[in-house]
Scaffold this motif. Structure first.
Motif, PDB file in Angstrom:
ATOM      1  N   GLY A  15       0.790  -1.222   0.000  1.00 20.79           N
ATOM      2  CA  GLY A  15       0.000   0.000   0.000  1.00 20.79           C
ATOM      3  C   GLY A  15       0.821   1.270   0.000  1.00 20.79           C
ATOM      4  N   PHE A  16       0.251   2.312   0.619  1.00 17.01           N
ATOM      5  CA  PHE A  16       0.905   3.620   0.635  1.00 17.01           C
ATOM      6  C   PHE A  16       2.264   3.568   1.328  1.00 17.01           C
ATOM      7  CE2 PHE A  16      -3.663   5.163   0.637  1.00 17.01           C
ATOM      8  CZ  PHE A  16      -3.663   5.473  -0.703  1.00 17.01           C
ATOM      9  N   GLY A  17       2.368   2.796   2.399  1.00 17.52           N
ATOM     10  CA  GLY A  17       3.630   2.714   3.121  1.00 17.52           C
ATOM     11  C   GLY A  17       4.739   2.174   2.246  1.00 17.52           C
ATOM     12  N   ASN A  18       4.429   1.151   1.460  1.00 20.09           N
ATOM     13  CA  ASN A  18       5.422   0.570   0.574  1.00 20.09           C
ATOM     14  C   ASN A  18       5.797   1.547  -0.538  1.00 20.09           C
ATOM     15  OD1 ASN A  18       6.009  -1.275  -2.057  1.00 20.09           O
ATOM     16  ND2 ASN A  18       6.718  -2.306  -0.192  1.00 20.09           N
ATOM     17  N   GLU A  19       4.800   2.214  -1.103  1.00 21.43           N
ATOM     18  CA  GLU A  19       5.064   3.158  -2.191  1.00 21.43           C
ATOM     19  C   GLU A  19       5.875   4.350  -1.699  1.00 21.43           C
ATOM     20  OE1 GLU A  19       5.588   4.415  -5.703  1.00 21.43           O
ATOM     21  OE2 GLU A  19       4.265   2.675  -5.519  1.00 21.43           O
ATOM     22  N   MET A  20       5.537   4.883  -0.523  1.00 24.05           N
ATOM     23  CA  MET A  20       6.329   5.980   0.033  1.00 24.05           C
ATOM     24  C   MET A  20       7.773   5.548   0.269  1.00 24.05           C
ATOM     25  SD  MET A  20       3.785   7.732   2.843  1.00 24.05           S
ATOM     26  CE  MET A  20       4.825   9.171   3.108  1.00 24.05           C
ATOM     27  N   THR A  21       7.941   4.354   0.820  1.00 22.47           N
ATOM     28  CA  THR A  21       9.286   3.854   1.118  1.00 22.47           C
ATOM     29  C   THR A  21      10.114   3.758  -0.150  1.00 22.47           C
ATOM     30  OG1 THR A  21       8.511   2.646   3.062  1.00 22.47           O
ATOM     31  CG2 THR A  21      10.562   1.886   2.050  1.00 22.47           C
TER      32      THR A  21
END
Length: 279
Positions: A15-21
C-alpha cells in the motif's frame, strides 16, 4: 520542512507505506520501516542495506510500539518525519461483526496509531522540529453503511490528531492528516477483511463489488498519492488535512455541507438549553 532526510513509516510491506518507502529510498532518504513480516520487502532490504532500516512490529502490541519507536530514535538520532500508516479495512454491518473483529481493528487502526504518535512526541519535542503524517481516509469525514468500525477508527484518529496538532505546534512539530479516496492498493484488493455476512443485511453489501477488481478498479493512483504525502512536508505551516482523489473531495464537501446545513436549523434548540445570562 527542509532536509527531511530520515522517515519512520509504519506498515511498509504494501500500500501507501510501501510506495512511500520506495520513492524515498530512490531519492536517497533513510527509511525506518515497520512490517509484520519481511517477505514482501526482502528486495528493498537487499537493495538499500544502508538506508532501509526494516523492523518487525505489530502495532497492536503497545509495549512493542514503545520499544521500536524509542529504539529507532536512539539509533538514528534525529527522525524528521513519522508516518502512522499501518492499518486495514473492515467491511460488514455492525451486527455482522464479531467481538474479535471489533477489538482487532480498534487496536490496529486507532490505538496503534495513537501509540506510535505518542511515543514519537517526546523525541520530536526534544529535537525542536518534526512532522507527523497520519494516514486516514476520506472515511474519516464521510461514513457509509457496512463500514462502521473502520469509520469509528478513522473519525477517532482524526479527532486525536487535530487536538495533538494544537498541543505541539509551539514545539515546531506539524501534524498532517491525509484522507485518500479509493486507490489501487492491497487495502482494497487484498488486505480488507469482510465480516461473516448475514442475508438480513444484503441491502448494504454493495461494498463487495468495490472489493472485486473484475467489477472495475479504483481511480486513485497509489504512486501519486504517496508522492503528495511526501511533498506535504515541504508546505509551511503543515496542512492539517489533505484529501486525495476528486471523488473523495466531492463526497467530503457534500457531506460537510449537509452537516453544517443541519446544524444551522438547530439554533433555537441549542439556545433553549442555556441558562439565561445573569441567572
Amino acid at each position: 520542512m527542509e532536509n527531511a532526510n530520515t522517515w519512520l513509516i509504519t506498515g511498509v510491506s504494501s500500500g501507501f507505506g510501501n510506495e512511500m518507502t520506495r520513492q524515498l529510498l530512490k531519492a536517497g532518504k533513510t527509511v525506518i520501516g515497520t512490517v509484520r513480516s519481511t517477505d514482501k520487502v526482502a528486495e528493498l532490504i537487499e537493495r538499500y542495506p544502508d538506508t532501509f532500516d526494516c523492523v518487525i512490529l505489530d502495532v497492536t502490541d503497545v509495549a512493542a510500539v514503545h520499544s521500536v519507536v524509542n529504539a529507532a530514535f536512539d539509533r538514528h538520532g534525529v527522525i524528521d518525519v513519522v508516518v502512522s500508516n499501518a492499518g486495514y479495512g473492515l467491511f460488514g454491518a455492525a451486527e455482522e461483526l464479531s467481538d474479535a473483529d471489533i477489538d482487532k481493528i480498534i487496536a490496529t487502526d486507532l490505538t496503534g496509531s495513537i501509540q506510535v504518535i505518542r511515543t514519537a512526541l517526546p523525541h520530536l519535542r526534544a529535537q525542536g522540529r518534526g512532522r507527523i503524517i497520519q494516514v486516514s481516509s476520506y472515511g474519516g469525514q464521510v461514513a457509509f453503511a457496512a463500514n462502521s468500525l473502520y469509520h469509528a477508527c478513522k473519525f477517532g484518529i482524526e479527532g486525536f490528531c487535530e487536538s495533538v496538532a494544537q498541543e505541539v505546534a509551539k514545539f515546531g512539530i506539524g501534524v498532517t492528516i491525509v484522507e485518500p479516496g479509493g486507490a489501487r492498493t492491497e487495502f482494497r484488493y487484498g488486505s480488507a477483511h469482510v465480516a461473516d455476512l448475514m442475508p438480513e443485511y444484503d441491502h448494504v453489501h454493495g461494498f463487495l463489488n468495490m472489493l472485486d477488481p473484475s467489477k472495475g478498479l479504483a481511480a486513485g493512483d497509489p504512486a501519486k498519492m504517496a508522492a503528495r504525502m511526501i511533498e506535504s512536508v515541504d508546505t509551511e505551516p503543515a496542512p492539517l488535512r489533505q484529501v486525495y482523489g476528486s471523488q473523495a473531495l466531492r463526497d467530503t464537501i457534500a457531506r460537510l455541507e449537509e452537516r453544517v446545513a443541519d446544524y444551522r436549523t438547530q439554533t433555537e434548540l441549542a439556545a433553549s438549553t442555556d441558562i439565561p445570562e445573569g441567572e
